[in-house]
Scaffold this motif. Sequence first.
Motif, short mmCIF file in Angstrom:
data_model
loop_
_atom_site.label_atom_id
_atom_site.label_comp_id
_atom_site.label_asym_id
_atom_site.label_seq_id
_atom_site.Cartn_x
_atom_site.Cartn_y
_atom_site.Cartn_z
N ILE A 1 -19.42 21.08 39.11
CA ILE A 1 -19.23 21.99 37.97
C ILE A 1 -19.53 21.26 36.67
O ILE A 1 -20.20 21.81 35.77
CB ILE A 1 -17.80 22.55 37.97
N LEU A 2 -19.04 20.04 36.54
CA LEU A 2 -19.29 19.25 35.34
C LEU A 2 -20.79 19.01 35.15
O LEU A 2 -21.31 19.13 34.03
CB LEU A 2 -18.55 17.91 35.43
N ALA A 3 -21.50 18.71 36.23
CA ALA A 3 -22.94 18.48 36.15
C ALA A 3 -23.67 19.74 35.71
O ALA A 3 -24.60 19.69 34.89
CB ALA A 3 -23.47 18.01 37.51
N ASP A 4 -23.25 20.90 36.23
CA ASP A 4 -23.86 22.17 35.82
C ASP A 4 -23.69 22.39 34.33
O ASP A 4 -24.63 22.78 33.62
CB ASP A 4 -23.24 23.33 36.58
N ARG A 5 -22.47 22.15 33.83
CA ARG A 5 -22.20 22.38 32.41
C ARG A 5 -22.99 21.39 31.54
O ARG A 5 -23.48 21.75 30.46
CB ARG A 5 -20.71 22.23 32.12
N LEU A 6 -23.11 20.15 31.98
CA LEU A 6 -23.87 19.16 31.21
C LEU A 6 -25.35 19.51 31.16
O LEU A 6 -26.00 19.37 30.13
CB LEU A 6 -23.68 17.77 31.82
N ALA A 7 -25.90 19.99 32.29
CA ALA A 7 -27.31 20.39 32.32
C ALA A 7 -27.56 21.51 31.32
O ALA A 7 -28.54 21.49 30.57
CB ALA A 7 -27.72 20.81 33.73
N GLU A 8 -26.67 22.50 31.30
CA GLU A 8 -26.82 23.61 30.36
C GLU A 8 -26.66 23.13 28.92
O GLU A 8 -27.37 23.57 28.01
CB GLU A 8 -25.80 24.71 30.67
N ALA A 9 -25.72 22.23 28.70
CA ALA A 9 -25.48 21.71 27.35
C ALA A 9 -26.69 20.93 26.83
O ALA A 9 -27.10 21.09 25.68
CB ALA A 9 -24.23 20.83 27.33
N PHE A 10 -27.27 20.09 27.69
CA PHE A 10 -28.44 19.33 27.27
C PHE A 10 -29.63 20.25 27.01
O PHE A 10 -30.45 19.99 26.12
CB PHE A 10 -28.80 18.29 28.33
N ALA A 11 -29.75 21.33 27.80
CA ALA A 11 -30.81 22.30 27.55
C ALA A 11 -30.64 22.94 26.18
O ALA A 11 -31.61 23.17 25.46
CB ALA A 11 -30.82 23.36 28.65
N GLU A 12 -29.40 23.23 25.82
CA GLU A 12 -29.12 23.83 24.51
C GLU A 12 -29.45 22.85 23.38
O GLU A 12 -30.04 23.23 22.36
CB GLU A 12 -27.66 24.24 24.43
N VAL A 13 -29.10 21.59 23.58
CA VAL A 13 -29.40 20.57 22.57
C VAL A 13 -30.92 20.39 22.41
O VAL A 13 -31.44 20.28 21.30
CB VAL A 13 -28.73 19.22 22.94
N LEU A 14 -31.62 20.37 23.55
CA LEU A 14 -33.08 20.23 23.49
C LEU A 14 -33.70 21.39 22.73
O LEU A 14 -34.64 21.21 21.94
CB LEU A 14 -33.65 20.14 24.90
#
Length: 206
Positions: free
Chosen positions: A73-86
């Motif tokens: 779950i943490l990995a999923d949220r981090l992937a989405e967060a990094f996509a938003e930052v990018l």
Amino acid sequence: ADLGQTRGHYERRRERIAKGQHQRHRRQGFADDDDGDHAEHLQRLFHQHGGIEQHADKYVAENDDYSAIMIKILADRLAEAFAEVLHLYVRKEYWGYAPDENLKLDQILVEGYQGTRPAPGYPACPEHSEKRRLFDLLDVEKSGILLTENYAMYPAASVCGYYFSHPGSQYFNVGRISTDQVADYARRKNLTVADVEKLLAQNLNY
């Protein structure tokens, strides 16, 4: 690839529901100008939070299913967060079409910025097999992200999508499609009608 060189194209469905005097939208409409030239660049986004599967497997081997679930779950949220930052960097620096953007978090969460970041599976582009074109175009497997036969990405903590910078770009719902639309889509993708009906089962009006 050289600028101006066509390496592939994507099939999309037009919005099927008319809304008053508003036109029916389609994704290409936010990437083409009136002459059909690509005035806006379409960026493909892939992001993966790697290494998580090995950690999850370690917890499973230790009979710690809770930790295995939580780290995924943490990995999923981090992937989405990094996509938003990018996407933020694309708007302000890399493409630079909104260099003065200074939105608060609540404005970002309701997508108050210019442009959109849809992904295969969104209501505007509900058909997942187009991921295959993206993977082939960008040699995505070299990054360690794999695509299953049902077009799911592995590791699961992976994100893909499209960037549209057009100021009129917006999210919409393709809605229900009829047999003639299915037949046309099948022709353009060189698939059988049965294949397309399976890919777009949730959008069929029959």
